[in-house]
Write a protein that holds these residues in place. Structure first.
Motif, PDB file in Angstrom:
ATOM      1  N   PRO A 108       0.829  -1.218   0.000  1.00 13.71           N
ATOM      2  CA  PRO A 108       0.000   0.000   0.000  1.00 13.71           C
ATOM      3  C   PRO A 108       0.856   1.258   0.000  1.00 13.71           C
ATOM      4  N   PHE A 109       0.367   2.301  -0.656  1.00 13.68           N
ATOM      5  CA  PHE A 109       1.064   3.576  -0.613  1.00 13.68           C
ATOM      6  C   PHE A 109       0.525   4.472   0.495  1.00 13.68           C
ATOM      7  N   GLN A 110      -0.596   4.084   1.081  1.00 15.80           N
ATOM      8  CA  GLN A 110      -1.178   4.844   2.184  1.00 15.80           C
ATOM      9  C   GLN A 110      -2.117   3.919   2.950  1.00 15.80           C
ATOM     10  N   GLN A 111      -2.238   4.149   4.262  1.00 15.86           N
ATOM     11  CA  GLN A 111      -3.174   3.366   5.041  1.00 15.86           C
ATOM     12  C   GLN A 111      -3.634   4.142   6.254  1.00 15.86           C
ATOM     13  N   GLY A 112      -4.863   3.836   6.663  1.00 19.18           N
ATOM     14  CA  GLY A 112      -5.443   4.436   7.859  1.00 19.18           C
ATOM     15  C   GLY A 112      -5.808   3.357   8.846  1.00 19.18           C
ATOM     16  N   CYS A 113      -6.677   3.698   9.781  1.00 17.71           N
ATOM     17  CA  CYS A 113      -7.046   2.723  10.806  1.00 17.71           C
ATOM     18  C   CYS A 113      -8.007   1.662  10.272  1.00 17.71           C
ATOM     19  N   MET A 114      -8.693   1.951   9.157  1.00 14.91           N
ATOM     20  CA  MET A 114      -9.691   1.017   8.647  1.00 14.91           C
ATOM     21  C   MET A 114      -9.360   0.442   7.267  1.00 14.91           C
ATOM     22  N   ARG A 129      -4.509   1.470 -20.577  1.00  9.79           N
ATOM     23  CA  ARG A 129      -4.434   1.300 -19.126  1.00  9.79           C
ATOM     24  C   ARG A 129      -4.943   2.555 -18.419  1.00  9.79           C
ATOM     25  N   CYS A 130      -5.749   2.345 -17.405  1.00  6.84           N
ATOM     26  CA  CYS A 130      -6.283   3.441 -16.603  1.00  6.84           C
ATOM     27  C   CYS A 130      -5.784   3.310 -15.172  1.00  6.84           C
ATOM     28  N   ALA A 131      -5.377   4.429 -14.585  1.00 14.19           N
ATOM     29  CA  ALA A 131      -4.840   4.437 -13.227  1.00 14.19           C
ATOM     30  C   ALA A 131      -5.967   4.554 -12.208  1.00 14.19           C
ATOM     31  N   PHE A 132      -5.982   3.648 -11.244  1.00 12.98           N
ATOM     32  CA  PHE A 132      -6.987   3.630 -10.183  1.00 12.98           C
ATOM     33  C   PHE A 132      -6.301   3.476  -8.828  1.00 12.98           C
ATOM     34  N   VAL A 133      -7.109   3.596  -7.789  1.00 12.20           N
ATOM     35  CA  VAL A 133      -6.693   3.269  -6.432  1.00 12.20           C
ATOM     36  C   VAL A 133      -7.609   2.158  -5.935  1.00 12.20           C
ATOM     37  N   ALA A 134      -7.027   1.097  -5.417  1.00 11.77           N
ATOM     38  CA  ALA A 134      -7.798   0.006  -4.813  1.00 11.77           C
ATOM     39  C   ALA A 134      -7.724   0.141  -3.299  1.00 11.77           C
ATOM     40  N   LYS A 135      -8.871   0.020  -2.641  1.00 11.83           N
ATOM     41  CA  LYS A 135      -8.930   0.190  -1.187  1.00 11.83           C
ATOM     42  C   LYS A 135      -9.454  -1.089  -0.542  1.00 11.83           C
ATOM     43  N   PHE A 136      -8.634  -1.630   0.369  1.00 15.07           N
ATOM     44  CA  PHE A 136      -8.978  -2.860   1.077  1.00 15.07           C
ATOM     45  C   PHE A 136      -9.246  -2.545   2.542  1.00 15.07           C
ATOM     46  N   THR A 137     -10.210  -3.231   3.119  1.00 14.73           N
ATOM     47  CA  THR A 137     -10.525  -3.013   4.535  1.00 14.73           C
ATOM     48  C   THR A 137      -9.540  -3.787   5.410  1.00 14.73           C
ATOM     49  N   LYS A 138      -9.182  -3.193   6.534  1.00 19.03           N
ATOM     50  CA  LYS A 138      -8.291  -3.835   7.499  1.00 19.03           C
ATOM     51  C   LYS A 138      -9.068  -4.498   8.626  1.00 19.03           C
ATOM     52  N   TYR A 179     -16.273   2.070  -7.316  1.00 21.69           N
ATOM     53  CA  TYR A 179     -16.693   0.756  -7.796  1.00 21.69           C
ATOM     54  C   TYR A 179     -16.364  -0.305  -6.752  1.00 21.69           C
ATOM     55  N   VAL A 180     -17.024  -1.441  -6.860  1.00 26.19           N
ATOM     56  CA  VAL A 180     -16.688  -2.609  -6.046  1.00 26.19           C
ATOM     57  C   VAL A 180     -16.092  -3.657  -6.970  1.00 26.19           C
ATOM     58  N   LEU A 181     -14.919  -4.160  -6.603  1.00 27.40           N
ATOM     59  CA  LEU A 181     -14.263  -5.211  -7.372  1.00 27.40           C
ATOM     60  C   LEU A 181     -14.349  -6.527  -6.619  1.00 27.40           C
ATOM     61  N   VAL A 182     -14.725  -7.583  -7.325  1.00 25.66           N
ATOM     62  CA  VAL A 182     -14.663  -8.943  -6.805  1.00 25.66           C
ATOM     63  C   VAL A 182     -13.452  -9.595  -7.460  1.00 25.66           C
ATOM     64  N   LEU A 183     -12.389  -9.793  -6.695  1.00 27.65           N
ATOM     65  CA  LEU A 183     -11.138 -10.329  -7.230  1.00 27.65           C
ATOM     66  C   LEU A 183     -11.248 -11.842  -7.317  1.00 27.65           C
ATOM     67  N   GLN A 184     -11.456 -12.332  -8.524  1.00 26.69           N
ATOM     68  CA  GLN A 184     -11.759 -13.743  -8.725  1.00 26.69           C
ATOM     69  C   GLN A 184     -10.569 -14.648  -8.462  1.00 26.69           C
ATOM     70  N   ASP A 185      -9.356 -14.132  -8.646  1.00 26.49           N
ATOM     71  CA  ASP A 185      -8.164 -14.952  -8.416  1.00 26.49           C
ATOM     72  C   ASP A 185      -7.709 -14.915  -6.960  1.00 26.49           C
ATOM     73  N   ARG A 186      -8.461 -14.242  -6.118  1.00 34.75           N
ATOM     74  CA  ARG A 186      -8.154 -14.203  -4.672  1.00 34.75           C
ATOM     75  C   ARG A 186      -9.326 -14.743  -3.864  1.00 34.75           C
ATOM     76  N   GLY A 187     -10.046 -15.690  -4.429  1.00 35.25           N
ATOM     77  CA  GLY A 187     -11.172 -16.271  -3.698  1.00 35.25           C
ATOM     78  C   GLY A 187     -12.334 -15.319  -3.563  1.00 35.25           C
ATOM     79  N   ASN A 188     -12.538 -14.460  -4.585  1.00 38.39           N
ATOM     80  CA  ASN A 188     -13.634 -13.472  -4.590  1.00 38.39           C
ATOM     81  C   ASN A 188     -13.507 -12.451  -3.461  1.00 38.39           C
ATOM     82  N   LEU A 189     -12.275 -12.061  -3.158  1.00 32.80           N
ATOM     83  CA  LEU A 189     -12.034 -10.992  -2.186  1.00 32.80           C
ATOM     84  C   LEU A 189     -12.607  -9.686  -2.718  1.00 32.80           C
ATOM     85  N   LEU A 190     -13.215  -8.884  -1.834  1.00 30.17           N
ATOM     86  CA  LEU A 190     -13.827  -7.624  -2.236  1.00 30.17           C
ATOM     87  C   LEU A 190     -12.928  -6.438  -1.904  1.00 30.17           C
TER      88      LEU A 190
END
Length: 306
Positions: A108-114, A129-138, A179-190
């Motif tokens: 990650p290039f940045q992270q908070g408490c959540m 190619r389009c540049a995005f930011v992906a945000k994962f919950t902690k 957007y919400v991404l369902v990552l299919q190669d990670r066991g449908n991680l959101l």
């Protein structure tokens, strides 16, 4: 859809030269749309007034024989993942989805408490190619909560369209799509994703009554949403670059829905206590914030158990 004048193109970068812009512009005011597509910004090039000089040649440097010359490491292969991209249409109150390919940085290039934020690239069928930011919950959250969070920007854009129509301000505000991404190669991680926003990032207010800047537009917009929704919701946590905002929070009168940051009526009261009505509030004809407090206090009291 007809383009709305006055809204500048958001700072989004697409690395495919001469590809048509996928953004036809804002929808008609009569039927504002909650969907905003990622934007494409012009690539920076050297013009006649801005010549880019060639870098001066660097002299060769002798390497002592005692230094071991290790071969350069092989470039790492990009890990392209399959994902289902879900987009919320706030006007129709429905979700659509499409299959996409993405590349997400592991670190990650940045992270908070959540949440943690990672650089992400969306690879299109034509190689662009389009540049995005992906945000994962902690923290542990439900899938419904992640989808609910993604809806906030889309709903906020509906109110931004109406605010732009009545505010009398030349510059138009806009919310980046989420957007919400369902990552299919990670066991449908959101995870959630949004276009990259570059520039001087400012937080103007939050969901706890803090007014962080003196800019009139974001404060007036938050006040406007309470009256435009007929005292049902207030959109706060306004932050972003210039007049492009991201990651808003919605407070509802009943405290239901809109993710973990919904502070309900208590949050609305905190905003109204600290908000100083400005010229835009008066131009629209909003009720002075201090005059709304008695009704809000009564609403809060009615929600508390006897």
């Amino acid at each position: 859809r007809g383009a709305r004048g006055g809204r500048p193109p958001p700072p989004h970068t697409k690395s495919c030269a001469n590809s048509p812009s996928p953004f036809p512009g804002a929808p008609p005011l009569a039927r504002p749309s909650g969907i905003m597509q990622p934007y494409q910004s012009p690539q920076r090039t050297a013009g006649p007034n801005y010549p880019i000089a060639a870098a001066p040649a660097r002299p060769a440097r002798a390497v002592p024989s005692s230094v071991h010359r290790a071969p350069a490491p092989a470039p790492q292969k990009e890990k392209i993942e399959r994902a289902l991209k879900h987009t919320y249409d706030a006007e129709k109150d429905e979700w659509t989805r499409e299959s996409v390919l993405v590349i997400i940085d592991a670190k990650p290039f940045q992270q908070g408490c959540m949440r943690t934020a990672h650089h992400m690239t969306e690879v299109e069928e034509d190689g662009c190619r389009c540049a995005f930011v992906a945000k994962f919950t902690k923290i542990s959250v439900t899938a419904d909560s992640i989808f609910e969070d993604s809806k906030l920007s889309m709903i906020s854009q509906l109110y931004a369209d109406e605010f732009n129509r009545v505010s009398g301000v030349d510059k138009k505000i806009a919310f980046l799509p989420s957007y919400v991404l369902v990552l299919q190669d990670r066991g449908n991680l959101l995870c959630c994703s949004e276009p990259v926003l570059s520039g001087n990032y400012l937080k103007h207010n939050n969901n706890d009554g803090v007014v962080a800047t003196a800019r009139m537009v974001p404060q007036a917009f938050t006040h406007f949403t309470w009256e435009c929704s007929r005292q049902k919701i207030l959109i706060c946590d306004i932050q972003g670059v210039g007049d492009y905002y991201t990651d808003p929070q919605i407070l509802s009168a009943d405290g239901a829905g809109f993710g973990l940051g919904n502070a309900g009526v208590e949050g609305v009261i905190k905003f109204m206590k600290t908000h100083q009505c400005n010229e835009i509030c008066r131009h629209i004809g909003l009720t002075p914030s201090q005059q709304t407090l008695p009704g809000l206090q009564h609403l809060l009291a009615s929600q508390r158990p006897p």
